[in-house]
Design a protein around this motif. Structure first.
Motif, PDB file in Angstrom:
ATOM      1  N   ILE A 247      14.470  -8.722  66.177  1.00 41.86           N
ATOM      2  CA  ILE A 247      15.225  -8.762  64.925  1.00 41.86           C
ATOM      3  C   ILE A 247      14.939  -7.530  64.077  1.00 41.86           C
ATOM      4  N   ASP A 248      13.690  -7.139  63.995  1.00 43.06           N
ATOM      5  CA  ASP A 248      13.293  -6.002  63.157  1.00 43.06           C
ATOM      6  C   ASP A 248      14.067  -4.727  63.505  1.00 43.06           C
ATOM      7  N   PRO A 249      14.069  -4.264  64.763  1.00 42.87           N
ATOM      8  CA  PRO A 249      14.803  -3.023  65.057  1.00 42.87           C
ATOM      9  C   PRO A 249      16.309  -3.161  64.897  1.00 42.87           C
ATOM     10  N   VAL A 250      16.865  -4.333  65.222  1.00 41.16           N
ATOM     11  CA  VAL A 250      18.302  -4.530  65.074  1.00 41.16           C
ATOM     12  C   VAL A 250      18.702  -4.486  63.599  1.00 41.16           C
ATOM     13  N   ALA A 251      17.942  -5.166  62.739  1.00 39.75           N
ATOM     14  CA  ALA A 251      18.256  -5.191  61.308  1.00 39.75           C
ATOM     15  C   ALA A 251      18.164  -3.789  60.705  1.00 39.75           C
ATOM     16  N   LYS A 252      17.160  -3.030  61.116  1.00 41.47           N
ATOM     17  CA  LYS A 252      16.994  -1.686  60.574  1.00 41.47           C
ATOM     18  C   LYS A 252      18.110  -0.752  61.025  1.00 41.47           C
ATOM     19  N   GLU A 253      18.553  -0.916  62.265  1.00 41.61           N
ATOM     20  CA  GLU A 253      19.659  -0.080  62.724  1.00 41.61           C
ATOM     21  C   GLU A 253      20.946  -0.446  62.005  1.00 41.61           C
ATOM     22  N   ALA A 254      21.183  -1.742  61.788  1.00 45.26           N
ATOM     23  CA  ALA A 254      22.379  -2.161  61.056  1.00 45.26           C
ATOM     24  C   ALA A 254      22.360  -1.627  59.629  1.00 45.26           C
ATOM     25  N   LEU A 255      21.197  -1.666  58.984  1.00 44.74           N
ATOM     26  CA  LEU A 255      21.096  -1.119  57.632  1.00 44.74           C
ATOM     27  C   LEU A 255      21.337   0.384  57.647  1.00 44.74           C
ATOM     28  N   GLY A 256      20.813   1.077  58.645  1.00 44.30           N
ATOM     29  CA  GLY A 256      21.053   2.516  58.736  1.00 44.30           C
ATOM     30  C   GLY A 256      22.530   2.837  58.867  1.00 44.30           C
ATOM     31  N   ILE A 257      23.253   2.045  59.659  1.00 41.24           N
ATOM     32  CA  ILE A 257      24.699   2.231  59.791  1.00 41.24           C
ATOM     33  C   ILE A 257      25.384   2.020  58.450  1.00 41.24           C
ATOM     34  N   TRP A 258      24.972   0.973  57.731  1.00 43.46           N
ATOM     35  CA  TRP A 258      25.595   0.714  56.428  1.00 43.46           C
ATOM     36  C   TRP A 258      25.317   1.851  55.443  1.00 43.46           C
ATOM     37  N   LEU A 259      24.095   2.334  55.414  1.00 43.43           N
ATOM     38  CA  LEU A 259      23.762   3.421  54.493  1.00 43.43           C
ATOM     39  C   LEU A 259      24.564   4.681  54.816  1.00 43.43           C
ATOM     40  N   ASP A 260      24.647   5.023  56.091  1.00 37.83           N
ATOM     41  CA  ASP A 260      25.336   6.256  56.483  1.00 37.83           C
ATOM     42  C   ASP A 260      26.842   6.160  56.332  1.00 37.83           C
ATOM     43  N   GLN A 261      27.412   5.054  56.820  1.00 34.86           N
ATOM     44  CA  GLN A 261      28.863   4.949  56.906  1.00 34.86           C
ATOM     45  C   GLN A 261      29.507   4.342  55.664  1.00 34.86           C
ATOM     46  N   CYS A 262      28.752   3.541  54.924  1.00 27.58           N
ATOM     47  CA  CYS A 262      29.345   2.790  53.818  1.00 27.58           C
ATOM     48  C   CYS A 262      28.842   3.260  52.455  1.00 27.58           C
ATOM     49  N   ALA A 263      27.550   3.063  52.189  1.00 30.61           N
ATOM     50  CA  ALA A 263      26.999   3.395  50.878  1.00 30.61           C
ATOM     51  C   ALA A 263      27.087   4.885  50.579  1.00 30.61           C
ATOM     52  N   CYS A 264      26.913   5.720  51.591  1.00 30.62           N
ATOM     53  CA  CYS A 264      26.919   7.170  51.384  1.00 30.62           C
ATOM     54  C   CYS A 264      28.144   7.840  51.981  1.00 30.62           C
ATOM     55  N   GLY A 265      29.101   7.060  52.424  1.00 32.20           N
ATOM     56  CA  GLY A 265      30.337   7.625  52.950  1.00 32.20           C
ATOM     57  C   GLY A 265      31.335   7.902  51.844  1.00 32.20           C
ATOM     58  N   ASN A 266      32.348   8.669  52.154  1.00 33.84           N
ATOM     59  CA  ASN A 266      33.391   9.003  51.186  1.00 33.84           C
ATOM     60  C   ASN A 266      34.715   8.414  51.640  1.00 33.84           C
ATOM     61  N   ARG A 267      35.274   7.547  50.834  1.00 33.58           N
ATOM     62  CA  ARG A 267      36.554   6.918  51.131  1.00 33.58           C
ATOM     63  C   ARG A 267      37.511   7.162  49.963  1.00 33.58           C
ATOM     64  N   ASN A 268      38.734   7.539  50.275  1.00 30.23           N
ATOM     65  CA  ASN A 268      39.740   7.754  49.247  1.00 30.23           C
ATOM     66  C   ASN A 268      40.435   6.433  48.930  1.00 30.23           C
ATOM     67  N   VAL A 269      40.265   5.963  47.699  1.00 25.09           N
ATOM     68  CA  VAL A 269      40.843   4.696  47.265  1.00 25.09           C
ATOM     69  C   VAL A 269      41.749   4.961  46.070  1.00 25.09           C
ATOM     70  N   ASP A 270      43.041   4.630  46.203  1.00 26.82           N
ATOM     71  CA  ASP A 270      43.954   4.867  45.084  1.00 26.82           C
ATOM     72  C   ASP A 270      43.875   3.702  44.095  1.00 26.82           C
ATOM     73  N   GLU A 271      44.626   3.810  43.003  1.00 27.76           N
ATOM     74  CA  GLU A 271      44.532   2.823  41.942  1.00 27.76           C
ATOM     75  C   GLU A 271      44.985   1.431  42.395  1.00 27.76           C
ATOM     76  N   ALA A 272      46.011   1.373  43.225  1.00 29.93           N
ATOM     77  CA  ALA A 272      46.473   0.076  43.721  1.00 29.93           C
ATOM     78  C   ALA A 272      45.397  -0.579  44.583  1.00 29.93           C
ATOM     79  N   GLU A 273      44.744   0.208  45.417  1.00 28.00           N
ATOM     80  CA  GLU A 273      43.672  -0.326  46.257  1.00 28.00           C
ATOM     81  C   GLU A 273      42.486  -0.780  45.424  1.00 28.00           C
ATOM     82  N   LYS A 274      42.167  -0.023  44.366  1.00 30.79           N
ATOM     83  CA  LYS A 274      41.080  -0.427  43.479  1.00 30.79           C
ATOM     84  C   LYS A 274      41.365  -1.773  42.836  1.00 30.79           C
ATOM     85  N   ALA A 275      42.584  -1.969  42.390  1.00 30.70           N
ATOM     86  CA  ALA A 275      42.953  -3.244  41.776  1.00 30.70           C
ATOM     87  C   ALA A 275      42.826  -4.385  42.778  1.00 30.70           C
ATOM     88  N   TYR A 276      43.236  -4.123  44.018  1.00 35.59           N
ATOM     89  CA  TYR A 276      43.114  -5.142  45.071  1.00 35.59           C
ATOM     90  C   TYR A 276      41.649  -5.471  45.332  1.00 35.59           C
TER      91      TYR A 276
END
Length: 319
Positions: A247-276
């Motif tokens: 569990i330990d290595p799997v959880a850490k790898e999943a968190l690393g993916i989230w940090l790299d791809q999600c928390a620190c990624g750049n996504r273009n979100v327009d105003e309509a998407e923000k409202a949604y």
């Protein structure tokens, strides 16, 4: 917070049993801290001392939770505000001290994509003996990005039985947005992580009895039940081994993916998407409170403590 209270037999406030010997013996004393797996392991000035104690769980589980929290804080330290919760909410209990809990919340700065991170642990003694122990960590992004959130939860009601929920819950429908599915779930190693754990002989799928909760999970979500009772050797020892080595290595790898791809990624979100996103996030968070702690916490901790906890969680969820 945990989304599992309706599925476990939690005690009433009037019960005050002592933990069974088998349950008590599984709680080991704190062990020396290992090296953090984050790139920078220097202690944080606002380190959550009470929350990070995790006093009722075994060393492998405690070390995993500390590493996950520390990694998020080290990676996102400039984006997070200090925890400002009063000490009696960072660690609390009911009058009979049969239920203990801890809450830790750090909000994101207005310039950050991170809305807030929330950690908690709960220890609830059962009238039949033993206890339920829940440790959870979640991180929520705001409407400036549509990237998934992060969630890990471990629920244990005996030294040989554990439920693991580990997911990057989507914030858009992957069917309607195939690029979203490909970016966050097909192009990452999340599916292989799920398969790695499911190959263990002690692992079986876990299905939440709440259909609403099932609707919120991703196609690569890890929702498993681990049972080491009757295994060769020491059942509780095997559980600690699974947490540490699998569990330990799997959880850490999943968190690393989230940090790299999600928390620190750049996504273009327009105003309509923000409202949604704002509407969807609000609906999900309100429903989570209703299913999760709205009914269970008053029963476990009494109305005064429960209302204070609900108030600060609602404040965090509402931004």
């Amino acid at each position: 917070m945990a989304v599992v209270f309706p599925h476990f037999p939690l005690p009433s406030l009037s019960s005050s049993p002592s933990p069974s010997p088998s349950s008590s013996s599984s709680f080991s004393q704190p062990s020396p801290r290992p090296q953090f797996f984050a790139s920078s392991a220097s202690p944080m000035d606002n380190s959550p001392k009470k929350f990070m104690d995790f006093p009722f769980v075994t060393a492998p589980r405690r070390n995993l939770m500390i590493d996950l929290v520390s990694t998020i804080e080290n990676r996102l330290h400039s984006q997070l505000k200090p925890c400002t919760l009063p000490s009696d909410l960072q660690q609390y209990y009911n009058p009979s001290k049969t239920s203990h809990g801890s809450l830790y919340i750090r909000s994101g700065h207005t310039s950050s994509q991170v809305d807030f991170m929330l950690g908690s642990w709960l220890h609830c003694e059962l009238p039949t003996g033993g206890a339920v122990d829940i440790t959870s960590l979640s991180a929520y992004l705001n409407a400036s990005t549509d990237a998934p959130n992060f969630l890990i939860e471990l629920i244990q009601n005996s030294p040989t039985s554990l439920v693991l929920i580990l997911d990057l819950p989507p914030r858009k429908d992957p069917v309607l947005y195939p690029e979203y599915l490909q970016t966050f779930y097909e192009n990452t190693r999340l599916e292989s992580l799920r398969q790695t754990l499911e190959k263990l002989p002690e692992v079986r799928p876990y299905y939440s009895s709440a259909l609403y909760i099932r609707c919120l999970t991703s196609p690569t979500s890890i929702m498993i039940r681990i049972n080491t009772e009757g295994t060769e050797g020491d059942g509780p020892g095997r559980m600690e081994e699974i947490i540490k080595d699998h569990i330990d290595p799997v959880a850490k790898e999943a968190l690393g993916i989230w940090l790299d791809q999600c928390a620190c990624g750049n996504r273009n979100v327009d105003e309509a998407e923000k409202a949604y996103l704002e509407k969807r996030d609000g609906l999900v968070r309100n429903k989570t409170i209703e299913i999760d702690i709205g009914s269970s916490f008053p029963r476990l901790f009494g109305p005064d403590v429960a209302n204070r906890i609900l108030e600060v969680i609602r404040e965090a969820f509402s931004g």
